[in-house]
Design an enzyme around this catalytic site. Structure first.
Site, short mmCIF file in Angstrom:
data_model
loop_
_atom_site.label_atom_id
_atom_site.label_comp_id
_atom_site.label_asym_id
_atom_site.label_seq_id
_atom_site.Cartn_x
_atom_site.Cartn_y
_atom_site.Cartn_z
N SER A 60 59.17 0.82 -21.43
CA SER A 60 57.70 0.93 -21.36
C SER A 60 57.04 1.39 -22.65
CB SER A 60 57.31 1.87 -20.23
OG SER A 60 57.55 1.28 -18.98
N THR A 211 53.34 11.14 -18.29
CA THR A 211 54.77 10.94 -18.03
C THR A 211 55.63 11.67 -19.06
OG1 THR A 211 54.82 8.92 -19.37
CG2 THR A 211 54.36 8.66 -17.01
N GLY A 212 56.88 11.93 -18.71
CA GLY A 212 57.86 12.43 -19.66
C GLY A 212 57.53 13.76 -20.30
#
Length: 298
Positions: A60, A211-212
């Site tokens: 992604s 995210t992350g």
């Protein structure tokens, strides 16, 4: 908020020891069961690299590339990112990562292109990415535009999220070197690649990334005066328990006018996502510690 600034180069911090940092990162990477590639570009002038090869599946992370290519195409055509798009819910993939589907239960979903980009960049929504490839710029057009921004040899974009989901091996055809990814995010925040309004929109969406948070961001969250924009990605785990990819690419600003792009890519990892994230966080912490120490020395 404006994120772009003058592309004029500034020197790295005084007392910054490049070779020492390379050795420290290489040692961390060697302690994990997989290939870990790292590049940091510091103040546009100093680059450190460990295992920098064009072999890492982007997953992604390529949504950042896609956003730039789409905005470039919209610049050329004069289209606005506020253009509306109607999406039929039954045409979306309910088995993929898609916060957009969870937040929009309606049968016909009406969103702007900005909304789709925000879902794709800040929440890594796969349906949003697939839709933009279908409707606006395809993978070949994205690949072509990015090749005008960073070296052709450093990356390739050939498949969509939908295609990679159907055949996991195709993820390895969407590859990058850590340097290619670091160069792209560094140019995003330092050069003019597309119209300033659209470029600032992408930069803002990356700073809002949800995210992350256990990767590059983890050791920096409590540091005063540090701002972070980043794009993460995660790959598949095969039947042998090998993780194809776990990545993070970031642009980080420290106090005293120090800034750096950092790309950390993990592939063929014989461990789980938590361990891969820990490796990325340790590398991020090491780079920050070296830079912070350099700033404190007279």
């Amino acid at each position: 908020m404006q994120y772009l600034h003058s592309p004029a180069q500034s020197a790295p911090p005084a007392n910054f020891q490049t070779q020492s940092l390379v050795e420290s990162i290489a040692k961390i990477a060697s302690n994990y069961p997989g290939e870990i590639g790292v590049v940091a570009i510091i103040n546009n002038t100093d680059t450190i690299a460990v295992n920098n090869k064009p072999i890492y599946p982007m997953m992604s992370v390529f949504k950042m590339h896609q956003a730039l290519a789409l905005c470039h195409a919209f610049d050329l055509s004069g289209r606005s990112l506020d253009s509306s798009v109607t999406i039929q819910r039954d045409k979306l993939d309910s088995n993929t990562w898609s916060p957009m589907m969870k937040e929009h239960p309606e049968r016909a979903i009406s969103l702007t292109v900005k909304d789709l980009l925000r879902y794709s960049l800040a929440q890594s929504d796969n349906n949003a990415s697939n839709l933009m490839f279908q409707k606006f710029v395809n993978t070949a057009q994205t690949d072509s535009f990015i090749a005008s921004v960073i070296p052709r040899s450093s990356f390739q974009i050939a498949y969509t999220e939908e295609e990679m989901s159907a055949d996991h091996d195709k993820a390895f055809a969407n590859y990058t070197s850590p340097l290619g990814a670091a160069m792209l995010i560094n140019r995003l925040f330092n050069d003019t690649l597309i119209s300033p309004e659209k470029q600032n929109f992408i930069a803002t969406a990356l700073q809002e990334c949800l995210t992350g948070k256990d990767r590059i961001v983890a050791p920096l969250q409590d540091k005063e005066g540090v701002s972070i924009a980043h794009k993460t990605s995660s790959g598949y785990t095969n039947a042998k328990g090998v993780l194809a990819a776990h990545n993070d690419v970031a642009y980080i600003r420290l106090p005293n006018n120090v800034h750096y792009a950092l790309a950390v890519f993990v592939t063929n990892f014989k461990g789980n996502e938590t361990q891969a994230a820990q490796a990325i966080a340790r590398i991020s912490s090491e780079i920050y510690a070296h830079l912070a120490a350099s700033l404190q020395k007279p």
